[in-house]
Enzyme design. Structure first.
Site, PDB file in Angstrom:
ATOM      1  N   LYS A  54      37.234  34.192  51.285  1.00 23.02           N
ATOM      2  CA  LYS A  54      38.398  34.772  50.636  1.00 23.02           C
ATOM      3  C   LYS A  54      39.719  34.378  51.360  1.00 23.02           C
ATOM      4  CE  LYS A  54      40.695  39.173  49.221  1.00 23.02           C
ATOM      5  NZ  LYS A  54      40.843  40.690  49.337  1.00 23.02           N
ATOM      6  N   GLU A 113      48.699  51.364  49.264  1.00 25.28           N
ATOM      7  CA  GLU A 113      47.653  50.952  50.476  1.00 25.28           C
ATOM      8  C   GLU A 113      47.807  51.619  51.651  1.00 25.28           C
ATOM      9  OE1 GLU A 113      44.134  47.742  51.394  1.00 25.28           O
ATOM     10  OE2 GLU A 113      45.812  47.132  49.994  1.00 25.28           O
TER      11      GLU A 113
END
Length: 410
Positions: free
Chosen positions: A166, A211
């Site tokens: 990723k 976040e």
């Protein structure tokens, strides 16, 4: 250095005490948190670990007289914003110690003042009236959209070959005004539209991030992992349908699993017990939905919030996996100095407690160009990614700042 902390009556909106100019900081969510005024110490560095050592030394020199000992977040604090990748950035990380801190949490309000002797703990005057930016326009970014999507395609090819699992690719957008930007205006707009996020203002970095990289409160540590995103340009779209689509997306679930695993592995050496939920929840924001997992643990030893942030950064949510390979791909293909975007932003107190978020949904204003802000947005690329869809995702993530600037209707 002496520090004095006293309880105060509810001071109202904390952001109203911020001055238009001069050093000031803010870290606020749902009306709780703090604003910092002035600066008694400042440390610029390339490493979180060096900042942690510096703050330990400063903390040992502070004689703190407090009415609120033991209350989370009260007393002297250091506030910081750190670069995403110090090895590939011309920017430096910074940790500052505010002269005055005005805070509110859990129904309690307080003020902390630092100085060479015991100081008067009276509230300061409110700041000057907030200015709305004039003549704002966007002037492009580091690369055209078609160039960026081509780079996404190259990353997908690398992933499908097995070179990396990723990679998070970011892009930027520059907005320019006729006069220096009043960041207090952006902060207030972000807080009004996105109250469930952590609104931050530190050394020219401003945004509203969903976040939380890490919170340490006593012996408990918490980290919120967000990865996997869905959005809709149709305001009438059914939220339940979107959430179901997100939870059932193989691409988004895979991206999220990489991020959760990276955070859990990084926290494990510092915890003697940890809870990692088996499946994510869906976090709904006004402009997007994310897959979310809240990881909790019990700290083993005295690792500070800043130590934990250093161990966690960069997570797969903002970098990729394996980390070193993803960083190499980002360096080769992104053609962008992320500066402090996607780096830790937050605070730590003299006991090592604190909160560090990831500097997302935001931008940076630099002293040499006070009328200009560089906005950032990124997307996690995995094997099933579509370049056009990832471009649309970054566009959705620009929305909060574009709305705050008045360049996009709310």
């Amino acid at each position: 250095m002496r520090a004095t902390t006293v309880a105060i009556e509810d001071p109202g909106p904390l952001e109203r005490f911020l001055p238009e100019s001069g050093p000031s900081t803010a870290f606020l969510r749902r009306g709780e948190g703090f604003v910092g005024l002035g600066e008694v110490a400042r440390f610029e560095t390339d490493r979180l670990e060096a900042a942690d050592v510096w703050w330990d030394e400063i903390s040992d020199q502070i004689d703190h007289d407090s009415e609120m000992l033991g209350e989370f977040g009260t007393g002297p604090i250091a506030v910081g914003t750190f670069t995403f990748d110090p090895d590939r950035s011309e920017e430096r990380s910074v940790l500052t110690v505010p002269e005055v801190v005005i805070g509110r949490r859990g129904g309690l309000a307080w003020i902390t003042k630092l100085g060479p002797a015991r100081v008067d703990a009276a509230l300061p005057a409110v700041g000057e009236p907030v200015r709305v930016p004039k003549g704002l326009t966007t002037v492009g970014g580091s690369m055209a959209e078609d160039v960026w999507t081509a780079k996404v395609g190259k990353v997908v090819d690398l992933i499908r070959r097995g070179d990396v699992h990723k990679v998070v690719l970011a892009r930027d957008l520059i907005a320019r005004a006729e006069e220096p930007l009043d960041l207090r205006h952006l902060l207030r707009e972000l807080m009004a539209s996105y109250p469930m996020t952590w609104a931050y203002l530190v050394d020219g970095m401003i945004g509203a991030t969903p976040e939380l990289l890490v919170r340490r409160e006593g012996g408990l540590v918490t980290s919120r992992v967000l990865a996997g995103t869905v959005w809709s340009d149709d305001e009438a779209a059914d939220p339940l349908r979107l959430a179901t689509r997100l939870a059932g997306s193989r691409k988004d679930v895979s991206e999220h699993e990489f991020a959760v695993e990276s955070v859990a592995q990084a926290l494990a050496p510092y915890c003697n017990a940890m809870n990692v939920p088996e499946a994510p929840s869906v976090l709904k924001l006004p402009n997007v939905m994310h897959l979310a997992t809240d990881i909790t643990g019990v700290v083993d030893g005295d690792a500070s919030a800043l130590t934990l942030a250093a161990a966690l950064h960069p997570s797969a949510a903002v970098c990729g996996t394996p980390t070193h390979l993803a960083l190499d791909v980002i360096s080769e293909l992104e053609s962008l100095d992320r500066s402090r975007y996607a780096g830790p932003v937050g605070w730590v107190d003299t006991q090592g407690d604190g909160e560090w978020a990831i500097a997302l949904r935001g931008g940076q204003v630099r002293p040499e160009t006070p009328n200009q802000i560089q906005l950032f947005a990124g997307a996690g690329i995995v094997a099933d990614s579509s370049p056009e869809s990832e471009l649309a995702e970054t566009a959705a993530k620009f929305v909060p700042m574009l709305q705050a600037l008045g360049l996009l209707a709310g």
